[in-house]
Design a protein around this motif. Sequence first.
Motif, short mmCIF file in Angstrom:
data_model
loop_
_atom_site.label_atom_id
_atom_site.label_comp_id
_atom_site.label_asym_id
_atom_site.label_seq_id
_atom_site.Cartn_x
_atom_site.Cartn_y
_atom_site.Cartn_z
N PRO A 198 11.19 -30.46 30.14
CA PRO A 198 11.89 -30.05 31.33
C PRO A 198 10.98 -29.90 32.65
O PRO A 198 9.92 -29.67 32.38
CB PRO A 198 12.71 -28.64 30.83
CG PRO A 198 11.71 -27.88 29.75
CD PRO A 198 11.17 -29.36 29.10
N PRO A 213 14.80 -33.32 32.95
CA PRO A 213 15.52 -32.43 33.69
C PRO A 213 15.03 -31.41 34.34
O PRO A 213 14.15 -30.72 33.77
CB PRO A 213 16.83 -32.36 32.63
CG PRO A 213 16.09 -32.09 31.54
CD PRO A 213 14.97 -33.24 31.46
N VAL A 215 15.43 -27.62 35.53
CA VAL A 215 16.09 -26.53 34.81
C VAL A 215 15.61 -25.21 35.55
O VAL A 215 14.52 -25.21 36.32
CB VAL A 215 15.62 -26.16 33.20
CG1 VAL A 215 15.98 -27.50 32.44
CG2 VAL A 215 14.12 -26.11 33.19
N GLN A 220 20.28 -22.64 30.61
CA GLN A 220 20.53 -24.07 30.65
C GLN A 220 19.57 -24.87 29.87
O GLN A 220 20.12 -25.90 29.67
CB GLN A 220 20.24 -24.29 32.39
CG GLN A 220 20.45 -25.66 32.95
CD GLN A 220 19.54 -25.80 33.95
OE1 GLN A 220 18.88 -25.18 34.49
NE2 GLN A 220 20.00 -26.80 34.96
N GLN A 223 21.07 -25.39 26.39
CA GLN A 223 22.33 -26.25 26.49
C GLN A 223 21.95 -27.78 26.47
O GLN A 223 22.45 -28.76 25.81
CB GLN A 223 23.28 -25.96 27.50
CG GLN A 223 24.43 -26.73 27.75
CD GLN A 223 25.51 -26.14 28.37
OE1 GLN A 223 25.36 -25.43 29.41
NE2 GLN A 223 26.73 -26.85 28.62
N LEU A 224 20.83 -28.06 27.39
CA LEU A 224 20.40 -29.55 27.60
C LEU A 224 19.68 -30.04 26.29
O LEU A 224 19.92 -31.07 25.86
CB LEU A 224 19.58 -29.72 28.62
CG LEU A 224 19.97 -29.37 29.89
CD1 LEU A 224 18.78 -29.41 30.98
CD2 LEU A 224 20.66 -30.73 30.22
N ARG A 229 19.27 -34.11 25.65
CA ARG A 229 18.92 -34.46 26.71
C ARG A 229 17.35 -33.90 27.08
O ARG A 229 16.79 -34.44 27.97
CB ARG A 229 19.76 -33.94 27.60
CG ARG A 229 21.18 -34.35 27.78
CD ARG A 229 21.13 -35.96 27.67
NE ARG A 229 22.58 -36.28 27.39
CZ ARG A 229 23.50 -36.69 28.44
NH1 ARG A 229 23.15 -36.25 29.59
NH2 ARG A 229 24.88 -36.86 27.97
#
Length: 282
Positions: A198, A213, A215, A220, A223-224, A229
Motif C-alpha cells: 500500500p 492502493p 490507504v 481500510q 479490507q483491501l 488487492r
Amino acid sequence: METRELRYFVAVAEELHFGRAAERLGMSQPPLSRAIQQFERRLGAKLLERSSRGVALTEAGAVLLDEGRAALDAVAAAERRTRRAAPSASGHPGLVLVAKAGASSELLSKLVHAYAAEPDAVPVKVELCGIGEQERWLRDGRADVAFLHLPFDSVAGFDTEVLSVESQVAVLPAGHPFTVRADLRMADVTGLPDLPLPRWPHRDGSRPEGEGPEVRDVSQLFQLIALGRACAVLPESVRSAVGSDLAVVPVLDAPTVTTLIAWPPHSRSRALAKLVETATRL
C-alpha cells in the motif's frame, strides 16, 4: 516579532500567492502586502521574491517558514495545554493520549485500564488518528502524550520511553500460497505481482507515488488485503487484530518496529508522569 505577522507570512509562504493567502486569512490583499513589506523592513531581510510569474521564497524566507511554523505551533500548544490544565467539572484536569488507529491496540488497552486503577488517576481521553498524525497532535498541544513508532515517526524534541520492540509480519489474504510458509523475506513480499504494497500518506499529507492502493488506516488496508488487492508488512502485534480472512507470516529481514511513549520535555504534569511510569511498568 508578533504572532499576527508570523501568521500572515506563513500563509503567503505556503500559498505562494497573495490573493489566496488573503482569502485564507479573511482579509483583503493590499493590507496583507503592506504588512509583509513592513515585516521585511523591520527584520532587515527579504523574505519573498515577487515577479510577474508569481511569488517565491528567498533563502531567509525558507528559514522563517520553518521557524515560524514551529513558533505558531508552540503558541497554539501553550494555549491548548493551559486550558486543559484548568480543573474540569470533576475537579481534576485530564490527559489526552493520541495513538495511530489500529496500532498497539492491546498495549493501549492495558495502559488505560492499569492507569485508571492508580490512586489519584485523572481521566484519560484517547484520540485515534491517521498515519503520522500523532506527532503533530503532540507538537501543537492537542495531545499531552502519544504513542510513536520508529522508524516511521519523528521523536525529535520529545522525551520518550521505549515500550516495546517487535519484528514484522506479512499480512496476506487467507489461502494465498505464501501462507503455508514458515517465514518470508522482503524480496518475496515486494515481488508479488498481484498484491502490491500500500501507499501511506507522507507526514506532510502529500500522496506517495507507486502502483499500490492509497490507504488511510489499517481497517481500510485489511479490507483491501482480504479482497486480494494488496499485501502489507506490519508489526507483529497486528496478529491480535487479524480476522479469519487474513493470514500473517514472519518476515525475517524486515526492520524491527520500536513503540515509544512520548511527551513534551517541558511538561511538569504529575498525572502525565504517573501515566508514563505505568506504561514503562507494563
